[in-house]
Design a protein around this motif. Sequence first.
Motif, PDB file in Angstrom:
ATOM      1  N   SER A 145       0.880  -1.166   0.000  1.00  0.00           N
ATOM      2  CA  SER A 145       0.000   0.000   0.000  1.00  0.00           C
ATOM      3  C   SER A 145       0.921   1.221   0.000  1.00  0.00           C
ATOM      4  CB  SER A 145      -0.902   0.002   1.233  1.00  0.00           C
ATOM      5  OG  SER A 145      -1.657   1.197   1.289  1.00  0.00           O
ATOM      6  N   THR A 146       1.005   1.886  -1.136  1.00  0.00           N
ATOM      7  CA  THR A 146       2.022   2.915  -1.338  1.00  0.00           C
ATOM      8  C   THR A 146       1.408   4.305  -1.412  1.00  0.00           C
ATOM      9  OG1 THR A 146       3.449   1.381  -2.532  1.00  0.00           O
ATOM     10  CG2 THR A 146       3.839   3.721  -2.893  1.00  0.00           C
ATOM     11  N   THR A 147       2.020   5.247  -0.721  1.00  0.00           N
ATOM     12  CA  THR A 147       1.676   6.656  -0.853  1.00  0.00           C
ATOM     13  C   THR A 147       2.924   7.392  -1.328  1.00  0.00           C
ATOM     14  OG1 THR A 147       0.136   6.480   1.012  1.00  0.00           O
ATOM     15  CG2 THR A 147       0.742   8.699   0.278  1.00  0.00           C
ATOM     16  N   ILE A 148       2.780   8.138  -2.410  1.00  0.00           N
ATOM     17  CA  ILE A 148       3.900   8.895  -2.972  1.00  0.00           C
ATOM     18  C   ILE A 148       3.620  10.377  -2.778  1.00  0.00           C
ATOM     19  CG2 ILE A 148       5.175   9.451  -5.078  1.00  0.00           C
ATOM     20  CD1 ILE A 148       4.494   6.580  -6.037  1.00  0.00           C
ATOM     21  N   VAL A 149       4.540  11.041  -2.092  1.00  0.00           N
ATOM     22  CA  VAL A 149       4.402  12.469  -1.785  1.00  0.00           C
ATOM     23  C   VAL A 149       5.472  13.223  -2.564  1.00  0.00           C
ATOM     24  CG1 VAL A 149       4.463  14.212   0.026  1.00  0.00           C
ATOM     25  CG2 VAL A 149       3.486  11.955   0.504  1.00  0.00           C
ATOM     26  N   ARG A 150       5.031  14.204  -3.359  1.00  0.00           N
ATOM     27  CA  ARG A 150       5.938  14.971  -4.210  1.00  0.00           C
ATOM     28  C   ARG A 150       5.969  16.429  -3.750  1.00  0.00           C
ATOM     29  NH1 ARG A 150       4.191  12.497 -10.181  1.00  0.00           N
ATOM     30  NH2 ARG A 150       5.468  10.597 -10.016  1.00  0.00           N
ATOM     31  N   PRO A 151       6.907  16.758  -2.871  1.00  0.00           N
ATOM     32  CA  PRO A 151       6.959  18.127  -2.366  1.00  0.00           C
ATOM     33  C   PRO A 151       7.528  19.098  -3.395  1.00  0.00           C
ATOM     34  CG  PRO A 151       8.486  16.687  -1.163  1.00  0.00           C
ATOM     35  CD  PRO A 151       7.895  15.890  -2.259  1.00  0.00           C
ATOM     36  N   GLY A 152       7.198  20.365  -3.182  1.00  0.00           N
ATOM     37  CA  GLY A 152       7.810  21.428  -3.960  1.00  0.00           C
ATOM     38  C   GLY A 152       9.191  21.762  -3.438  1.00  0.00           C
ATOM     39  N   ARG A 153       9.625  22.986  -3.656  1.00  0.00           N
ATOM     40  CA  ARG A 153      10.974  23.402  -3.236  1.00  0.00           C
ATOM     41  C   ARG A 153      11.083  23.336  -1.720  1.00  0.00           C
ATOM     42  NH1 ARG A 153      13.094  28.103  -1.525  1.00  0.00           N
ATOM     43  NH2 ARG A 153      11.175  29.253  -2.017  1.00  0.00           N
ATOM     44  N   LEU A 154      12.074  22.598  -1.254  1.00  0.00           N
ATOM     45  CA  LEU A 154      12.234  22.371   0.179  1.00  0.00           C
ATOM     46  C   LEU A 154      13.025  23.503   0.823  1.00  0.00           C
ATOM     47  CD1 LEU A 154      13.134  18.584  -0.053  1.00  0.00           C
ATOM     48  CD2 LEU A 154      10.948  19.545   0.704  1.00  0.00           C
ATOM     49  N   VAL A 200       6.899  18.767   5.678  1.00  0.00           N
ATOM     50  CA  VAL A 200       6.891  17.522   4.912  1.00  0.00           C
ATOM     51  C   VAL A 200       6.903  16.332   5.861  1.00  0.00           C
ATOM     52  CG1 VAL A 200       8.107  16.096   3.225  1.00  0.00           C
ATOM     53  CG2 VAL A 200       8.018  18.573   2.918  1.00  0.00           C
ATOM     54  N   ALA A 201       7.765  16.385   6.880  1.00  0.00           N
ATOM     55  CA  ALA A 201       7.849  15.287   7.847  1.00  0.00           C
ATOM     56  C   ALA A 201       6.522  15.102   8.575  1.00  0.00           C
ATOM     57  CB  ALA A 201       8.971  15.552   8.844  1.00  0.00           C
ATOM     58  N   ALA A 202       5.875  16.206   8.935  1.00  0.00           N
ATOM     59  CA  ALA A 202       4.585  16.107   9.629  1.00  0.00           C
ATOM     60  C   ALA A 202       3.521  15.502   8.722  1.00  0.00           C
ATOM     61  CB  ALA A 202       4.152  17.485  10.126  1.00  0.00           C
ATOM     62  N   VAL A 203       3.563  15.813   7.436  1.00  0.00           N
ATOM     63  CA  VAL A 203       2.634  15.199   6.493  1.00  0.00           C
ATOM     64  C   VAL A 203       2.903  13.698   6.386  1.00  0.00           C
ATOM     65  CG1 VAL A 203       2.012  15.058   4.049  1.00  0.00           C
ATOM     66  CG2 VAL A 203       2.150  17.284   5.180  1.00  0.00           C
ATOM     67  N   LEU A 204       4.177  13.319   6.325  1.00  0.00           N
ATOM     68  CA  LEU A 204       4.502  11.894   6.262  1.00  0.00           C
ATOM     69  C   LEU A 204       3.972  11.156   7.485  1.00  0.00           C
ATOM     70  CD1 LEU A 204       8.203  12.014   4.985  1.00  0.00           C
ATOM     71  CD2 LEU A 204       6.122  11.710   3.635  1.00  0.00           C
ATOM     72  N   LEU A 205       4.097  11.761   8.639  1.00  0.00           N
ATOM     73  CA  LEU A 205       3.577  11.133   9.857  1.00  0.00           C
ATOM     74  C   LEU A 205       2.067  10.952   9.755  1.00  0.00           C
ATOM     75  CD1 LEU A 205       4.363  10.188  12.773  1.00  0.00           C
ATOM     76  CD2 LEU A 205       3.605  12.457  13.529  1.00  0.00           C
ATOM     77  N   ALA A 206       1.367  11.977   9.302  1.00  0.00           N
ATOM     78  CA  ALA A 206      -0.086  11.883   9.167  1.00  0.00           C
ATOM     79  C   ALA A 206      -0.477  10.842   8.124  1.00  0.00           C
ATOM     80  CB  ALA A 206      -0.670  13.248   8.805  1.00  0.00           C
ATOM     81  N   LEU A 244       2.733  18.442  -2.872  1.00  0.00           N
ATOM     82  CA  LEU A 244       2.661  19.053  -1.541  1.00  0.00           C
ATOM     83  C   LEU A 244       3.437  20.361  -1.536  1.00  0.00           C
ATOM     84  CD1 LEU A 244       2.228  18.989   1.593  1.00  0.00           C
ATOM     85  CD2 LEU A 244       4.289  17.558   1.703  1.00  0.00           C
ATOM     86  N   VAL A 245       2.765  21.436  -1.149  1.00  0.00           N
ATOM     87  CA  VAL A 245       3.413  22.741  -0.964  1.00  0.00           C
ATOM     88  C   VAL A 245       2.816  23.395   0.274  1.00  0.00           C
ATOM     89  CG1 VAL A 245       3.926  23.095  -3.418  1.00  0.00           C
ATOM     90  CG2 VAL A 245       1.734  23.894  -2.474  1.00  0.00           C
ATOM     91  N   GLY A 246       3.386  24.508   0.664  1.00  0.00           N
ATOM     92  CA  GLY A 246       2.809  25.256   1.763  1.00  0.00           C
ATOM     93  C   GLY A 246       1.420  25.755   1.403  1.00  0.00           C
ATOM     94  N   THR A 266       4.928  25.416   9.491  1.00  0.00           N
ATOM     95  CA  THR A 266       3.743  26.217   9.810  1.00  0.00           C
ATOM     96  C   THR A 266       2.569  25.349  10.250  1.00  0.00           C
ATOM     97  OG1 THR A 266       2.807  26.132   7.577  1.00  0.00           O
ATOM     98  CG2 THR A 266       4.459  27.854   8.023  1.00  0.00           C
ATOM     99  N   GLY A 267       2.634  24.044   9.924  1.00  0.00           N
ATOM    100  CA  GLY A 267       1.512  23.162  10.226  1.00  0.00           C
ATOM    101  C   GLY A 267       0.368  23.287   9.241  1.00  0.00           C
ATOM    102  N   ARG A 268       0.569  24.064   8.169  1.00  0.00           N
ATOM    103  CA  ARG A 268      -0.478  24.263   7.167  1.00  0.00           C
ATOM    104  C   ARG A 268       0.083  24.013   5.780  1.00  0.00           C
ATOM    105  NH1 ARG A 268      -5.131  26.747   8.981  1.00  0.00           N
ATOM    106  NH2 ARG A 268      -5.060  27.277  11.196  1.00  0.00           N
ATOM    107  N   VAL A 269      -0.671  23.289   4.966  1.00  0.00           N
ATOM    108  CA  VAL A 269      -0.144  22.837   3.683  1.00  0.00           C
ATOM    109  C   VAL A 269      -1.244  22.850   2.626  1.00  0.00           C
ATOM    110  CG1 VAL A 269       1.599  21.366   4.764  1.00  0.00           C
ATOM    111  CG2 VAL A 269      -0.654  20.404   4.204  1.00  0.00           C
ATOM    112  N   HIS A 270      -0.823  22.595   1.403  1.00  0.00           N
ATOM    113  CA  HIS A 270      -1.753  22.359   0.297  1.00  0.00           C
ATOM    114  C   HIS A 270      -1.355  21.037  -0.345  1.00  0.00           C
ATOM    115  CE1 HIS A 270      -4.313  22.760  -3.095  1.00  0.00           C
ATOM    116  NE2 HIS A 270      -3.404  23.205  -3.950  1.00  0.00           N
ATOM    117  N   ILE A 271      -2.282  20.075  -0.358  1.00  0.00           N
ATOM    118  CA  ILE A 271      -2.051  18.756  -0.939  1.00  0.00           C
ATOM    119  C   ILE A 271      -3.091  18.543  -2.032  1.00  0.00           C
ATOM    120  CG2 ILE A 271      -2.034  16.267  -0.520  1.00  0.00           C
ATOM    121  CD1 ILE A 271      -1.348  16.828   2.405  1.00  0.00           C
ATOM    122  N   ALA A 272      -2.618  18.145  -3.209  1.00  0.00           N
ATOM    123  CA  ALA A 272      -3.536  17.883  -4.318  1.00  0.00           C
ATOM    124  C   ALA A 272      -2.824  17.043  -5.357  1.00  0.00           C
ATOM    125  CB  ALA A 272      -4.025  19.205  -4.939  1.00  0.00           C
ATOM    126  N   ASP A 273      -3.598  16.515  -6.305  1.00  0.00           N
ATOM    127  CA  ASP A 273      -2.974  15.802  -7.410  1.00  0.00           C
ATOM    128  C   ASP A 273      -1.980  16.718  -8.122  1.00  0.00           C
ATOM    129  OD1 ASP A 273      -4.511  13.574  -6.834  1.00  0.00           O
ATOM    130  OD2 ASP A 273      -6.044  14.054  -8.313  1.00  0.00           O
TER     131      ASP A 273
END
Length: 220
Positions: free
Chosen positions: A150-159, A184-190, A204-206, A165-172
């Motif tokens: 069961s795979t989740t692939i997260v593609r962040p923007g510029r690191l 990014v790490a907090a998103v991975l944990l969630a 994934l971006v801010g 901030t605890g706030r993000v934008h996640i979308a296709d």
Amino acid sequence: MQVVIAGGHGKIALHLERLLTQRGDTAVGLIRNPDHAGDLEAIGAQPVVLDLEHSSVGEVIEAVRGADAVVFAAGAGPGSGAARKETVDRDAAILLADAAQAAGVGRYVMISSMGADAEAPDDTGDPVFVAYLRAKGAADDAVRSRRALSTTIVRPGRLTDDAGTGRVHIADSTGYGAIPREDVAAVLLAVLDTPATGGRTVELVGGDTPIDAAVEAMAG
């Protein structure tokens, strides 16, 4: 929960390991350099010296056996050539997937990259960057094809190294933007806490949405 993290001394990995251990989970970091072990131990993580570029699938199976999930957070890094994009960003990610599948781990979370595509066009004027995008895209494709995972692939923007901030934008597709590694790490944990995110590939971006709510929406 026990989580094995490849690239365990990377900046995102260290944030994730800290988050896991602070709440009582077990974080195992795979590292190439034994000199980095103390940094993991200082945050409560368990270092395992294992170079994925030069390891057999059997060795990696032993390293991930008993884990609830694996996270691929390794990378050849800046300054490396095209060949190491293939041996680390592509081949090591696939090796980890093969080992996880063989060990019965079942859950795989990948840190990928915006623009990752096995057939990325060579139109940037930067052949090493193109090799990186192709390597990440090939790895994403290969890991998604492992039906036992069961795979989740997260593609962040510029690191960035800014405070999270605890706030993000996640979308296709989010459009290009920046995001702190801490977020990014907090998103991975969630994501690890939300099995229904399996099978998703997202950017994934801010943003303005609290992380838990963004990941819950991602799970649909």
